[in-house]
Scaffold this motif. Structure first.
Motif, PDB file in Angstrom:
ATOM      1  N   GLN A 134      20.313 -13.534  -6.432  1.00 14.90           N
ATOM      2  CA  GLN A 134      20.761 -13.616  -7.820  1.00 14.90           C
ATOM      3  C   GLN A 134      22.228 -13.220  -7.970  1.00 14.90           C
ATOM      4  O   GLN A 134      22.595 -12.066  -7.798  1.00 14.90           O
ATOM      5  CB  GLN A 134      19.897 -12.704  -8.706  1.00 14.90           C
ATOM      6  CG  GLN A 134      18.442 -13.134  -8.820  1.00 14.90           C
ATOM      7  CD  GLN A 134      18.252 -14.308  -9.768  1.00 14.90           C
ATOM      8  OE1 GLN A 134      19.199 -14.747 -10.422  1.00 14.90           O
ATOM      9  NE2 GLN A 134      17.043 -14.822  -9.850  1.00 14.90           N
ATOM     10  N   ASP A 135      23.060 -14.202  -8.281  1.00 13.55           N
ATOM     11  CA  ASP A 135      24.444 -13.986  -8.702  1.00 13.55           C
ATOM     12  C   ASP A 135      25.195 -12.913  -7.906  1.00 13.55           C
ATOM     13  O   ASP A 135      25.583 -11.878  -8.453  1.00 13.55           O
ATOM     14  CB  ASP A 135      24.467 -13.614 -10.185  1.00 13.55           C
ATOM     15  CG  ASP A 135      23.780 -14.671 -11.040  1.00 13.55           C
ATOM     16  OD1 ASP A 135      23.942 -15.857 -10.724  1.00 13.55           O
ATOM     17  OD2 ASP A 135      23.094 -14.301 -12.001  1.00 13.55           O
ATOM     18  N   PRO A 136      25.406 -13.120  -6.609  1.00 12.68           N
ATOM     19  CA  PRO A 136      26.181 -12.135  -5.839  1.00 12.68           C
ATOM     20  C   PRO A 136      27.610 -12.050  -6.358  1.00 12.68           C
ATOM     21  O   PRO A 136      28.183 -13.051  -6.783  1.00 12.68           O
ATOM     22  CB  PRO A 136      26.143 -12.689  -4.416  1.00 12.68           C
ATOM     23  CG  PRO A 136      25.936 -14.160  -4.593  1.00 12.68           C
ATOM     24  CD  PRO A 136      25.058 -14.304  -5.805  1.00 12.68           C
ATOM     25  N   THR A 137      28.163 -10.857  -6.327  1.00 14.15           N
ATOM     26  CA  THR A 137      29.543 -10.685  -6.783  1.00 14.15           C
ATOM     27  C   THR A 137      30.507 -11.228  -5.734  1.00 14.15           C
ATOM     28  O   THR A 137      30.152 -11.383  -4.565  1.00 14.15           O
ATOM     29  CB  THR A 137      29.847  -9.195  -7.013  1.00 14.15           C
ATOM     30  OG1 THR A 137      29.744  -8.504  -5.761  1.00 14.15           O
ATOM     31  CG2 THR A 137      28.888  -8.577  -8.009  1.00 14.15           C
ATOM     32  N   PRO A 138      31.743 -11.515  -6.136  1.00 14.80           N
ATOM     33  CA  PRO A 138      32.732 -11.989  -5.149  1.00 14.80           C
ATOM     34  C   PRO A 138      32.881 -11.028  -3.966  1.00 14.80           C
ATOM     35  O   PRO A 138      33.061 -11.466  -2.828  1.00 14.80           O
ATOM     36  CB  PRO A 138      34.014 -12.090  -5.971  1.00 14.80           C
ATOM     37  CG  PRO A 138      33.542 -12.377  -7.365  1.00 14.80           C
ATOM     38  CD  PRO A 138      32.278 -11.580  -7.514  1.00 14.80           C
ATOM     39  N   HIS A 139      32.804  -9.722  -4.234  1.00 14.48           N
ATOM     40  CA  HIS A 139      32.937  -8.760  -3.134  1.00 14.48           C
ATOM     41  C   HIS A 139      31.774  -8.893  -2.157  1.00 14.48           C
ATOM     42  O   HIS A 139      31.965  -8.844  -0.935  1.00 14.48           O
ATOM     43  CB  HIS A 139      32.983  -7.335  -3.696  1.00 14.48           C
ATOM     44  CG  HIS A 139      33.037  -6.275  -2.637  1.00 14.48           C
ATOM     45  ND1 HIS A 139      34.035  -6.222  -1.682  1.00 14.48           N
ATOM     46  CD2 HIS A 139      32.195  -5.248  -2.355  1.00 14.48           C
ATOM     47  CE1 HIS A 139      33.830  -5.202  -0.882  1.00 14.48           C
ATOM     48  NE2 HIS A 139      32.715  -4.596  -1.253  1.00 14.48           N
ATOM     49  N   ALA A 140      30.559  -9.086  -2.683  1.00 16.11           N
ATOM     50  CA  ALA A 140      29.399  -9.255  -1.810  1.00 16.11           C
ATOM     51  C   ALA A 140      29.543 -10.526  -0.978  1.00 16.11           C
ATOM     52  O   ALA A 140      29.238 -10.529   0.215  1.00 16.11           O
ATOM     53  CB  ALA A 140      28.115  -9.305  -2.643  1.00 16.11           C
ATOM     54  N   VAL A 141      30.014 -11.591  -1.609  1.00 21.31           N
ATOM     55  CA  VAL A 141      30.188 -12.857  -0.892  1.00 21.31           C
ATOM     56  C   VAL A 141      31.221 -12.708   0.219  1.00 21.31           C
ATOM     57  O   VAL A 141      31.011 -13.161   1.348  1.00 21.31           O
ATOM     58  CB  VAL A 141      30.603 -13.973  -1.870  1.00 21.31           C
ATOM     59  CG1 VAL A 141      30.938 -15.257  -1.106  1.00 21.31           C
ATOM     60  CG2 VAL A 141      29.488 -14.240  -2.874  1.00 21.31           C
ATOM     61  N   ARG A 142      32.339 -12.050  -0.081  1.00 26.94           N
ATOM     62  CA  ARG A 142      33.375 -11.860   0.945  1.00 26.94           C
ATOM     63  C   ARG A 142      32.843 -11.026   2.107  1.00 26.94           C
ATOM     64  O   ARG A 142      33.134 -11.321   3.269  1.00 26.94           O
ATOM     65  CB  ARG A 142      34.595 -11.176   0.325  1.00 26.94           C
ATOM     66  CG  ARG A 142      35.439 -12.075  -0.553  1.00 26.94           C
ATOM     67  CD  ARG A 142      36.796 -11.455  -0.830  1.00 26.94           C
ATOM     68  NE  ARG A 142      36.666 -10.177  -1.520  1.00 26.94           N
ATOM     69  CZ  ARG A 142      36.628 -10.048  -2.847  1.00 26.94           C
ATOM     70  NH1 ARG A 142      36.691 -11.123  -3.617  1.00 26.94           N
ATOM     71  NH2 ARG A 142      36.531  -8.856  -3.400  1.00 26.94           N
ATOM     72  N   THR A 143      32.063 -10.001   1.782  1.00 28.83           N
ATOM     73  CA  THR A 143      31.508  -9.141   2.832  1.00 28.83           C
ATOM     74  C   THR A 143      30.616  -9.938   3.771  1.00 28.83           C
ATOM     75  O   THR A 143      30.721  -9.842   4.999  1.00 28.83           O
ATOM     76  CB  THR A 143      30.698  -7.986   2.204  1.00 28.83           C
ATOM     77  OG1 THR A 143      31.571  -7.209   1.374  1.00 28.83           O
ATOM     78  CG2 THR A 143      30.101  -7.091   3.276  1.00 28.83           C
ATOM     79  N   VAL A 144      29.725 -10.758   3.200  1.00 28.17           N
ATOM     80  CA  VAL A 144      28.816 -11.547   4.031  1.00 28.17           C
ATOM     81  C   VAL A 144      29.573 -12.658   4.752  1.00 28.17           C
ATOM     82  O   VAL A 144      29.264 -12.986   5.901  1.00 28.17           O
ATOM     83  CB  VAL A 144      27.663 -12.121   3.186  1.00 28.17           C
ATOM     84  CG1 VAL A 144      26.738 -12.967   4.047  1.00 28.17           C
ATOM     85  CG2 VAL A 144      26.878 -10.994   2.536  1.00 28.17           C
TER      86      VAL A 144
END
Length: 249
Positions: A134-144
């Motif tokens: 559900q709606d990952p934040t940009p920071h979460a996306v960059r981390t992954v």
């Protein structure tokens, strides 16, 4: 023979009633089976999926040309078939068509996993397990994304020593996203409070009233116009900063 085996899977109760969304496509990416959880998650029916090519049902979103969802699923599926091992994409953006508005897409993030199905000991089809993130934040996306880049775009589960990294990863992504949203909401609240205080000052100056009376004026205006208090305050501040008829430099 392969088609017959896959048709049998469609009647398998464990497959159909599994709470985890699953679908099966063959080497040509023709969808051969999908369980109830998958149909519900993707807003499809068996009739709209079965015997159709995956990328015809879920094409690229033309409004987001940088989205590599279809290409990533293709690569992952082929990796699973060629290696005979389960391949995980960790986190993947893949928008899906909006059935209520043809021609438009619903933005979606997933944690897709592609498992080879063996028929007579040979990888013959792909069993796709998918979890919606559900709606990952940009920071979460960059981390992954950084993790995916280090792993070559995805990973084989047995390369992770069969530890519960998948569940841990989802927990981390969801946690980062929740934290990011909470920070965004806090920042919004702080900005709104400052704007409301400015608007109160404007009302106090124009009406020569107390702070409490000014706040009640803002609340009444919000209720009368059915506009959020913060937006009413922003409008008042903007009007004060950009008065009509002011001389231009």
């Amino acid at each position: 023979m392969i088609a017959k085996e896959l048709q049998e899977l469609r009647r398998d109760e464990a497959f159909q009633h599994s709470p985890r969304p699953m679908a099966v496509w063959d080497e040509e990416f023709v969808i051969r089976a999908a369980n109830a959880a998958y149909l519900e998650l993707t807003a499809q029916t068996e009739g709209s999926l079965l015997s159709r090519v995956l990328f015809e049902v879920y094409p690229e979103n033309p409004d987001d040309p940088e989205n590599d969802g279809p290409a990533a699923i293709r690569r992952s599926s082929l990796a699973a078939l060629s290696e005979g091992r389960t391949h995980h994409l960790l986190l993947q953006r893949y928008d899906i068509p909006d059935p209520a508005h043809p021609g438009t897409f619903l933005p979606r993030w997933w944690a897709p996993m592609n498992e080879p199905l063996l028929i007579d000991g040979v990888p013959a089809a792909v069993l796709n397990h998918v979890v919606r993130v559900q709606d990952p934040t940009p920071h979460a996306v960059r981390t992954v994304d950084q993790l995916k880049e280090a792993l070559g775009g995805g990973c084989f589960l047995d390369d992770l020593s069969r530890d519960p990294r998948f569940e841990e990863l989802l927990t981390v992504v969801q946690g980062l996203s929740t934290l990011g949203r909470e920070v965004d909401q806090l920042q919004e609240a702080l900005l709104s409070r400052a704007t409301i205080d400015q608007a109160k000052g404007i009302v106090m100056a124009s009406r020569h009233c107390s702070p409490d009376e000014a706040f009640r004026v803002l609340v009444k205006l919000s209720n009368d116009t059915n506009v959020r208090l913060a937006e009413v305050a922003r409008a008042l501040v903007y009007q004060a900063e950009h008065p009509r008829g002011a001389p231009r430099g």
